[in-house]
Design a protein around this motif. Structure first.
Motif, PDB file in Angstrom:
ATOM      1  N   ARG A  91       6.138   3.343  31.424  1.00  0.00           N
ATOM      2  CA  ARG A  91       6.203   4.483  30.505  1.00  0.00           C
ATOM      3  C   ARG A  91       5.697   4.108  29.121  1.00  0.00           C
ATOM      4  N   ILE A  92       6.042   2.907  28.694  1.00  0.00           N
ATOM      5  CA  ILE A  92       5.577   2.474  27.371  1.00  0.00           C
ATOM      6  C   ILE A  92       4.053   2.419  27.340  1.00  0.00           C
ATOM      7  N   ALA A 116       2.033   4.104  29.102  1.00  0.00           N
ATOM      8  CA  ALA A 116       1.442   5.431  29.218  1.00  0.00           C
ATOM      9  C   ALA A 116       1.735   6.288  27.993  1.00  0.00           C
ATOM     10  N   THR A 148      -1.267   3.576  24.461  1.00  0.00           N
ATOM     11  CA  THR A 148      -2.678   3.927  24.282  1.00  0.00           C
ATOM     12  C   THR A 148      -3.208   3.298  23.002  1.00  0.00           C
ATOM     13  N   THR A 149      -2.404   3.399  21.937  1.00  0.00           N
ATOM     14  CA  THR A 149      -2.828   2.816  20.672  1.00  0.00           C
ATOM     15  C   THR A 149      -2.949   1.296  20.791  1.00  0.00           C
ATOM     16  N   ARG A 205      -3.834  -0.397  23.424  1.00  0.00           N
ATOM     17  CA  ARG A 205      -5.116  -0.698  24.082  1.00  0.00           C
ATOM     18  C   ARG A 205      -6.288  -0.461  23.131  1.00  0.00           C
ATOM     19  N   ALA A 206      -6.134   0.535  22.259  1.00  0.00           N
ATOM     20  CA  ALA A 206      -7.183   0.782  21.273  1.00  0.00           C
ATOM     21  C   ALA A 206      -7.292  -0.408  20.319  1.00  0.00           C
ATOM     22  N   ARG A 226      -6.518  -3.496  21.059  1.00  0.00           N
ATOM     23  CA  ARG A 226      -7.166  -4.560  21.830  1.00  0.00           C
ATOM     24  C   ARG A 226      -8.683  -4.390  21.776  1.00  0.00           C
ATOM     25  N   ASP A 227      -9.145  -3.151  21.943  1.00  0.00           N
ATOM     26  CA  ASP A 227     -10.584  -2.899  21.984  1.00  0.00           C
ATOM     27  C   ASP A 227     -11.231  -3.075  20.627  1.00  0.00           C
ATOM     28  N   ASN A 228     -10.554  -2.676  19.557  1.00  0.00           N
ATOM     29  CA  ASN A 228     -11.228  -2.624  18.268  1.00  0.00           C
ATOM     30  C   ASN A 228     -10.225  -2.440  17.125  1.00  0.00           C
ATOM     31  N   PHE A 249      -5.320  -6.236  32.633  1.00  0.00           N
ATOM     32  CA  PHE A 249      -5.715  -4.825  32.532  1.00  0.00           C
ATOM     33  C   PHE A 249      -5.134  -3.999  33.681  1.00  0.00           C
ATOM     34  N   GLU A 281     -17.495   5.520  35.085  1.00  0.00           N
ATOM     35  CA  GLU A 281     -16.434   4.542  35.265  1.00  0.00           C
ATOM     36  C   GLU A 281     -15.147   5.164  34.769  1.00  0.00           C
ATOM     37  N   ASN A 282     -14.129   5.016  35.565  1.00  0.00           N
ATOM     38  CA  ASN A 282     -12.851   5.544  35.120  1.00  0.00           C
ATOM     39  C   ASN A 282     -12.026   4.457  34.479  1.00  0.00           C
ATOM     40  N   GLY A 283     -11.194   4.851  33.535  1.00  0.00           N
ATOM     41  CA  GLY A 283     -10.371   3.862  32.848  1.00  0.00           C
ATOM     42  C   GLY A 283      -9.468   3.164  33.840  1.00  0.00           C
ATOM     43  N   HIS A 284      -9.306   1.857  33.662  1.00  0.00           N
ATOM     44  CA  HIS A 284      -8.315   1.191  34.506  1.00  0.00           C
ATOM     45  C   HIS A 284      -7.077   0.953  33.682  1.00  0.00           C
TER      46      HIS A 284
END
Ligand SMILES: Nc1ncnc2c1ncn2[C@@H]1O[C@H](COP(=O)(O)OP(=O)(O)OP(=O)(O)O)[C@@H](O)[C@H]1O
Ligand SMILES: [Mg+2]
Lengths: 244, 327
Positions: free
Chosen positions: B175-176, B178, B183-184, B186-187, B189-191, B254, B321-324
């Motif tokens: 749940r955390i 999702a 989400t933030t 993972r964002a 992590r990306d940038n 991931f 490509e779908n998000g994993h």
């Protein structure tokens, strides 16, 4: 709305920004022009808190923001895009924008509600406005260069900014993409009453869009004024436009 | 008309498996049930690390330290503190999260690599404490015979307790991940730079993620006490952190369940190698090298790649490509 005065920033010995000044009034579309290395990107990085100035002042809506970290400046109403596409490559296009909307709504730290049910309408409406609604499930990293640049703008819009800063929004785009982006920027400015600060090498774009132009050279502001005035300015013609 | 992520088949399978596992003590032998318990506890630990590293992009180099803090806190509260066992077991995760908060606040201002290095140093300090402070921790003998309530003292009860707790933790973590927080994360992590530009306080967010992940590591520590009735300094040894890392790598960063799968494989492998413990690091090394060369995205990563490949082969003209993401 935004007033920059006597801003200076040096990297080691190199004076990248050296006495830049700028005024942005609500509703203005201000373009910053200048040759490569003039310090435009550095100026934007200073305004948005990604760099700290050595000297000078940056006031936004009357408040000095020069010492604030980037996220605080964003929360006060300034959003930006970057010269080099700066997105979240492993998130979907939809999530890229959603992250910004969540942040603007103060929901980023919510642990208990599912993201997939939050701020859907807001995110969807931004994607539609910029024309990316058909790519929403794609990974952002898989977009074409032009679409990544558009996504950049969409992310910035997610913050519902009062002032939107775009660093060369059409860099690396094809002529068609440039035209479409230009149209998009115009439409956004018109429909949402956005105040815009951007820099751009394409003089056609600049003179087409801007209501005010600031000319920069060697980190210094040469002049700022309405397009006709800047075009007629002899110093500018010699320094910059003459070479076009 | 939006990225829908309804209940995925993987989630359903996991739920079914979880329920079925409650019957394990009635059908499987004692050792098999014990081994399942080890896998669950280790898997929870690996998944808590994955929350930080796979989803958060942080350099958490010494996660085992927090596992150890959780386990030792529970053990000491019960044996020396005279706390009731339940309270001691609850104190484990809290202490681990507190340690995460302290060490995290110290390190978060540093760049990623220094962050990892300082963490190893501070974690090793805790290991030395566990190893040398004989009067408190019994040194390298560890603490044994920790008294537990009757309900969870036997192998069947311990297993049920572990299974229930791990299930709840996985649900919470899912749940955390999702949630907007996930989400933030993972964002970030990306940038991280872009995150700051959209108004996210990157450091605070990462610190919160550290506290959450170390909390779950602490739960794993407490569950280790339930499983073994004892604790050892080796739980905090940095090589064990490497082992958890390899579990995540093996199962797949991931992905959500990947680290649990990786933990199962490593635990089974260690049981097989069994008597030859001196060769264990060698085996680990071989697994690691094999992974880097043949399975850079882990076992769950293969599944993901296969799906992509099939979708492309199925004639999608534009590569979609779908998000994993979680699940
Ligand atoms: N982080 C940095 N460290 C050192 N020098 C830098 C750094 N960033 C920029 N510079 C230098 O500062 C000068 C101004 O750079 P800046 O990127 O602001 O120019 P610009 O006007 O945006 O140019 P362009 O039109 O090419 O984008 C350049 O000479 C650049 O090399
Ligand atoms: Mg630039």
């Amino acid at each position: 709305m935004l007033r920059v005065e006597g801003l200076c920033k040096a990297f080691a010995d190199f004076q990248a920004v050296n006495g830049a000044s700028l005024t942005v009034r609500p509703g203005d579309l201000v373009a910053v022009i200048g040759p490569n290395g003039a310090g435009k990107t550095t100026l934007f990085n200073l305004i948005t808190g990604h760099l700290q100035a050595d000297r000078g002042s940056i006031r936004f809506k009357g408040e000095e923001i020069g010492r604030l970290p980037a996220h605080e400046i964003c929360r006060r109403g300034i959003a930006r895009s970057f010269q080099i596409a700066n997105i979240f490559p492993r998130l979907s296009v939809f999530e890229n924008v959603q992250v910004a909307v969540l942040s603007a709504k103060g929901l980023s730290r919510n642990l208990f509600r599912p993201t997939r049910r939050l701020v859907l309408r807001e995110t969807e409406s931004i994607l539609e406005r910029v024309g990316l609604q058909n790519r929403r499930v794609d990974l952002a990293g898989s977009l074409s260069h032009g679409d990544k640049r558009i996504l950049e703008i969409a992310i910035a819009l997610g913050n519902e900014p009062e002032l939107l800063i775009l660093d060369e929004p059409t860099a690396g785009m094809s002529p068609e993409e440039t035209a479409a982006t230009l149209e998009l920027i115009r439409r956004l400015a018109r429909d949402q009453g956005l105040t815009l600060l951007f820099c751009e090498h394409d003089m056609e774009v600049v003179f087409n869009v801007a209501t005010s132009i600031m000319v920069m050279q060697h980190g210094m502001t040469l002049v700022q004024g309405p397009p006709e005035e800047v075009r007629a300015n002899p110093v500018v013609q010699e320094a910059y436009l003459g070479r076009e | 008309m939006r990225p829908q992520r309804t209940v995925s088949p993987a989630t359903l399978w996991a739920l079914g498996l979880w329920l079925a596992l409650f019957f394990a003590p009635f059908v499987a032998g004692r050792f098999a049930v014990y081994l399942l318990g080890v896998i669950l506890v280790t898997g929870l630990l690996a998944m808590s690390l994955n929350l930080l590293v796979g989803h958060g992009g942080a350099y958490q180099f010494h996660h085992a330290a927090f596992y150890g803090v959780g386990a030792y806190t529970a053990a000491l509260c019960i044996t020396k503190g005279g706390l009731p066992a339940w309270a001691g077991l609850a104190a484990g995760p809290l202490a681990a999260a507190l340690a995460g908060l302290l060490i995290g606040s110290l390190c978060i201002r540093l760049n990623k690599l220094y962050f990892g290095m300082i963490q190893i140093s501070l974690g090793s300090l805790l290991w030395i404490l566990a190893l040398r402070w004989y009067s408190l921790t019994n040194g390298d003998d560890g603490i044994h015979g920790i008294p537990l309530p009757e309900a969870i003292a036997g192998p069947g009860g311990a297993f049920a307790c572990i299974l229930a707790a791990v299930g709840l933790c996985l649900l919470a973590m899912h749940r955390i991940l999702a949630s907007p927080f996930g989400t933030t994360l993972r964002a970030i992590r990306d940038n991280p730079q872009r995150c700051a530009a959209v108004g996210i306080d990157v450091r605070r967010h990462q610190l919160a993620a550290i506290v959450i992940a170390t909390f779950f590591a602490g739960v794993a520590g407490s569950l280790f006490v339930v499983l073994e009735g004892s604790v050892f300094p080796d739980m905090l040894f940095w090589v064990y952190s490497l082992e958890i890392f390899i579990m995540c790598l093996l199962g797949g960063w991931f992905t959500f369940f990947g680290p649990m799968l990786g933990a199962a494989i490593i635990v089974l492998l260690r049981t097989l190698v069994g008597g030859m413990t001196e060769y264990w690091t060698l085996v680990l090394g071989v697994v690691l090298i094999g992974l880097i060369f043949f399975l850079p995205e882990g076992i769950m990563g293969i599944g993901h790649r296969l799906r992509l490949y099939r979708r492309r082969a199925a004639g999608a003209s534009s590569p979609r490509e779908n998000g994993h993401a979680a699940g």
